[in-house]
Motif scaffolding. Structure first.
Motif, PDB file in Angstrom:
ATOM      1  N   ASP A 221       0.824  -1.207   0.000  1.00  0.00           N
ATOM      2  CA  ASP A 221       0.000   0.000   0.000  1.00  0.00           C
ATOM      3  C   ASP A 221       0.862   1.263   0.000  1.00  0.00           C
ATOM      4  OD1 ASP A 221       0.874   0.495   2.598  1.00  0.00           O
ATOM      5  OD2 ASP A 221      -0.822  -0.528   3.498  1.00  0.00           O
ATOM      6  N   ASP A 222       0.205   2.406   0.031  1.00  0.00           N
ATOM      7  CA  ASP A 222       0.903   3.693  -0.088  1.00  0.00           C
ATOM      8  C   ASP A 222       1.899   3.929   1.047  1.00  0.00           C
ATOM      9  OD1 ASP A 222      -0.509   4.185  -2.366  1.00  0.00           O
ATOM     10  OD2 ASP A 222      -1.970   5.539  -1.440  1.00  0.00           O
ATOM     11  N   SER A 223       1.553   3.506   2.270  1.00  0.00           N
ATOM     12  CA  SER A 223       2.445   3.753   3.403  1.00  0.00           C
ATOM     13  C   SER A 223       3.741   2.962   3.255  1.00  0.00           C
ATOM     14  CB  SER A 223       1.741   3.403   4.719  1.00  0.00           C
ATOM     15  OG  SER A 223       1.304   2.056   4.717  1.00  0.00           O
ATOM     16  N   VAL A 224       3.652   1.754   2.722  1.00  0.00           N
ATOM     17  CA  VAL A 224       4.855   0.955   2.470  1.00  0.00           C
ATOM     18  C   VAL A 224       5.688   1.608   1.373  1.00  0.00           C
ATOM     19  CG1 VAL A 224       5.706  -1.280   1.642  1.00  0.00           C
ATOM     20  CG2 VAL A 224       3.812  -1.191   3.276  1.00  0.00           C
ATOM     21  N   GLN A 225       5.043   2.125   0.347  1.00  0.00           N
ATOM     22  CA  GLN A 225       5.767   2.796  -0.726  1.00  0.00           C
ATOM     23  C   GLN A 225       6.474   4.053  -0.228  1.00  0.00           C
ATOM     24  OE1 GLN A 225       3.019   3.312  -4.010  1.00  0.00           O
ATOM     25  NE2 GLN A 225       2.453   1.145  -3.968  1.00  0.00           N
ATOM     26  N   LYS A 226       5.894   4.726   0.777  1.00  0.00           N
ATOM     27  CA  LYS A 226       6.561   5.883   1.380  1.00  0.00           C
ATOM     28  C   LYS A 226       7.887   5.463   2.016  1.00  0.00           C
ATOM     29  CE  LYS A 226       2.375   8.496   2.601  1.00  0.00           C
ATOM     30  NZ  LYS A 226       1.567   8.980   3.749  1.00  0.00           N
ATOM     31  N   VAL A 227       7.864   4.308   2.714  1.00  0.00           N
ATOM     32  CA  VAL A 227       9.090   3.806   3.342  1.00  0.00           C
ATOM     33  C   VAL A 227      10.135   3.491   2.282  1.00  0.00           C
ATOM     34  CG1 VAL A 227      10.076   1.990   4.786  1.00  0.00           C
ATOM     35  CG2 VAL A 227       7.795   2.889   5.312  1.00  0.00           C
ATOM     36  N   GLU A 228       9.698   2.871   1.195  1.00  0.00           N
ATOM     37  CA  GLU A 228      10.635   2.544   0.118  1.00  0.00           C
ATOM     38  C   GLU A 228      11.267   3.808  -0.475  1.00  0.00           C
ATOM     39  OE1 GLU A 228      10.796   0.597  -4.350  1.00  0.00           O
ATOM     40  OE2 GLU A 228       8.915   0.550  -3.226  1.00  0.00           O
ATOM     41  N   MET A 229      10.466   4.803  -0.747  1.00  0.00           N
ATOM     42  CA  MET A 229      10.991   6.052  -1.321  1.00  0.00           C
ATOM     43  C   MET A 229      11.983   6.711  -0.374  1.00  0.00           C
ATOM     44  SD  MET A 229       7.523   7.624  -3.048  1.00  0.00           S
ATOM     45  CE  MET A 229       8.343   9.156  -3.486  1.00  0.00           C
ATOM     46  N   TRP A 230      11.678   6.672   0.927  1.00  0.00           N
ATOM     47  CA  TRP A 230      12.593   7.243   1.918  1.00  0.00           C
ATOM     48  C   TRP A 230      13.914   6.470   1.945  1.00  0.00           C
ATOM     49  CZ3 TRP A 230      14.165   4.815   6.568  1.00  0.00           C
ATOM     50  CH2 TRP A 230      14.979   5.611   7.381  1.00  0.00           C
ATOM     51  N   LEU A 231      13.839   5.127   1.906  1.00  0.00           N
ATOM     52  CA  LEU A 231      15.057   4.313   1.897  1.00  0.00           C
ATOM     53  C   LEU A 231      15.906   4.608   0.663  1.00  0.00           C
ATOM     54  CD1 LEU A 231      13.803   0.793   3.096  1.00  0.00           C
ATOM     55  CD2 LEU A 231      15.490   2.249   4.241  1.00  0.00           C
ATOM     56  N   GLN A 232      15.271   4.747  -0.492  1.00  0.00           N
ATOM     57  CA  GLN A 232      16.013   5.059  -1.717  1.00  0.00           C
ATOM     58  C   GLN A 232      16.735   6.396  -1.575  1.00  0.00           C
ATOM     59  OE1 GLN A 232      16.544   3.133  -4.206  1.00  0.00           O
ATOM     60  NE2 GLN A 232      14.866   1.660  -4.390  1.00  0.00           N
ATOM     61  N   HIS A 233      16.061   7.374  -0.974  1.00  0.00           N
ATOM     62  CA  HIS A 233      16.680   8.693  -0.763  1.00  0.00           C
ATOM     63  C   HIS A 233      17.879   8.599   0.181  1.00  0.00           C
ATOM     64  CE1 HIS A 233      17.082  12.988   0.034  1.00  0.00           C
ATOM     65  NE2 HIS A 233      17.037  12.722   1.324  1.00  0.00           N
ATOM     66  N   GLU A 234      17.695   7.901   1.300  1.00  0.00           N
ATOM     67  CA  GLU A 234      18.787   7.756   2.264  1.00  0.00           C
ATOM     68  C   GLU A 234      19.962   6.996   1.651  1.00  0.00           C
ATOM     69  OE1 GLU A 234      19.108   9.049   5.306  1.00  0.00           O
ATOM     70  OE2 GLU A 234      17.176  10.068   5.150  1.00  0.00           O
ATOM     71  N   ALA A 235      19.659   6.008   0.826  1.00  0.00           N
ATOM     72  CA  ALA A 235      20.720   5.221   0.185  1.00  0.00           C
ATOM     73  C   ALA A 235      21.539   6.083  -0.771  1.00  0.00           C
ATOM     74  CB  ALA A 235      20.119   4.027  -0.560  1.00  0.00           C
ATOM     75  N   ARG A 236      20.869   6.972  -1.508  1.00  0.00           N
ATOM     76  CA  ARG A 236      21.610   7.866  -2.415  1.00  0.00           C
ATOM     77  C   ARG A 236      22.551   8.784  -1.634  1.00  0.00           C
ATOM     78  NH1 ARG A 236      16.546   7.924  -5.094  1.00  0.00           N
ATOM     79  NH2 ARG A 236      15.910   9.833  -4.009  1.00  0.00           N
ATOM     80  N   GLU A 237      22.065   9.321  -0.524  1.00  0.00           N
ATOM     81  CA  GLU A 237      22.918  10.190   0.286  1.00  0.00           C
ATOM     82  C   GLU A 237      24.093   9.415   0.886  1.00  0.00           C
ATOM     83  OE1 GLU A 237      20.950  12.633   3.120  1.00  0.00           O
ATOM     84  OE2 GLU A 237      20.201  13.956   1.527  1.00  0.00           O
TER      85      GLU A 237
END
Length: 316
Positions: A287-303
């Motif tokens: 669901d959308d809340s899980v996708q929010k976590v994924e997007m946040w992880l992708q951002h943190e991984a790039r940094e």
């Protein structure tokens, strides 16, 4: 007229458990009833069907051809029911995400960044469970998990595994250990008794998998890896290294902060890309809340990758 009476459902549940375990006693333990109750319920089912479902021997229990046919259907049916019930229960609160995460990664990499998540997604409550067993869709729902982070090779059959962070392997030791062993200048000078091992870097990996891979890429053979000390978490091996007990195989995500602080030293400046990576594991219908976590992880991984390149410019 349907044969699926309430009694028949009880008999089928007992039969399915007995067939799956090939043992009445283990089936009874699972269903919290007596062994005699399981035996009687299976007999009732056989009586209703007018045919035997098990071949009973003194020390073994096996299915008849009719039993195998019924077990295949019963097993799939109960598994589907269990999965659906778990999904319905989990769907009551869509803004709470329970995330299973490899313990070492959770403690060193994920937890320090959670403040960023709560600032970015204030309406989503994220719960972390430290564990590293391999998951499938049924386990995910049975445990009330919405997603997982795993360091492994991927290859999930009924879950989606989306890599978000590659990993690099680099041997590390404490300044104290290197002072005590000034002769250690090249990989060929490593001694097997110095090595500290994570016995299970991912499910299915060999006890010396990461060291063997790094040594192969470094074109060094030192043999007798079993002489080194072994731990069941990478974090424990790294703690031993930080306390001067030997040389651990570091993963960039777990050692960068210690390298920057000087608590650990990147001995050879020779990093090797790992065959495993960190992936975000979800059911197909996340669901959308899980996708929010994924997007946040992708951002943190790039940094984090940018930080790695700054502090460890030799990373391949």
């Amino acid at each position: 007229m349907s044969m699926l009476s309430s009694s028949m459902m009880v008999w089928l549940r007992s039969f399915e458990a007995a067939a799956r375990h090939a043992n009445f006693t283990r089936a009874a333990a699972e269903l919290c009833v007596s062994q005699g109750a399981i035996s009687q319920q299976v007999k009732n089912l056989e009586g209703a069907l007018r045919r035997p479902l098990f071949v009973r021997a003194s020390r073994s229990l096996s299915l008849t051809p009719e039993g195998e046919r019924l077990y295949a259907v019963a097993h799939d049916s109960f598994r589907s029911l269990d999965l659906t019930l778990s999904q319905l229960r989990a769907s009551q609160n869509r803004e709470e995400v329970t995330l299973s995460c490899s313990p070492s990664f959770a403690m060193v990499w994920l937890t320090p960044r959670l403040g960023n998540f709560f600032r970015t997604c204030p309406g989503t409550h994220l719960k972390i469970q430290g564990e590293f067993h391999r998951l499938d869709l049924l386990q995910l729902h049975r445990q009330g998990l919405n997603a997982a982070v795993r360091y492994d090779l991927g290859r999930y059959e009924d879950l989606e595994a989306k890599p978000f962070l590659d990993e690099w392997l680099l041997p590390v030791a404490s300044p104290k250990f290197l002072e005590q062993h000034p002769e250690l200048k090249t990989p060929a000078q490593l001694k097997p008794q110095w090595l500290l091992h994570d016995s299970s870097p991912w499910v299915g990996a060999g006890e010396y998998e990461e060291w063997e891979f790094w040594l192969e890429q470094a074109e060094v053979g030192i043999g007798e890896l079993e002489l080194g000390n072994t731990f069941n978490l990478s974090l424990l091996a790294l703690a031993a290294a930080a306390n001067g007990q030997g040389v651990a195989m570091g993963r960039a995500a777990l050692v960068l902060d210690d390298l920057v602080s000087g608590r650990l030293i990147d001995i050879f400046k020779l990093s090797v890309p790992s065959v495993a990576s960190y992936a975000f594991i979800t059911p197909p219908d996340a669901d959308d809340s899980v996708q929010k976590v994924e997007m946040w992880l992708q951002h943190e991984a790039r940094e984090f990758r940018d930080s790695c390149r700054y502090h460890l410019p030799h990373l391949k």
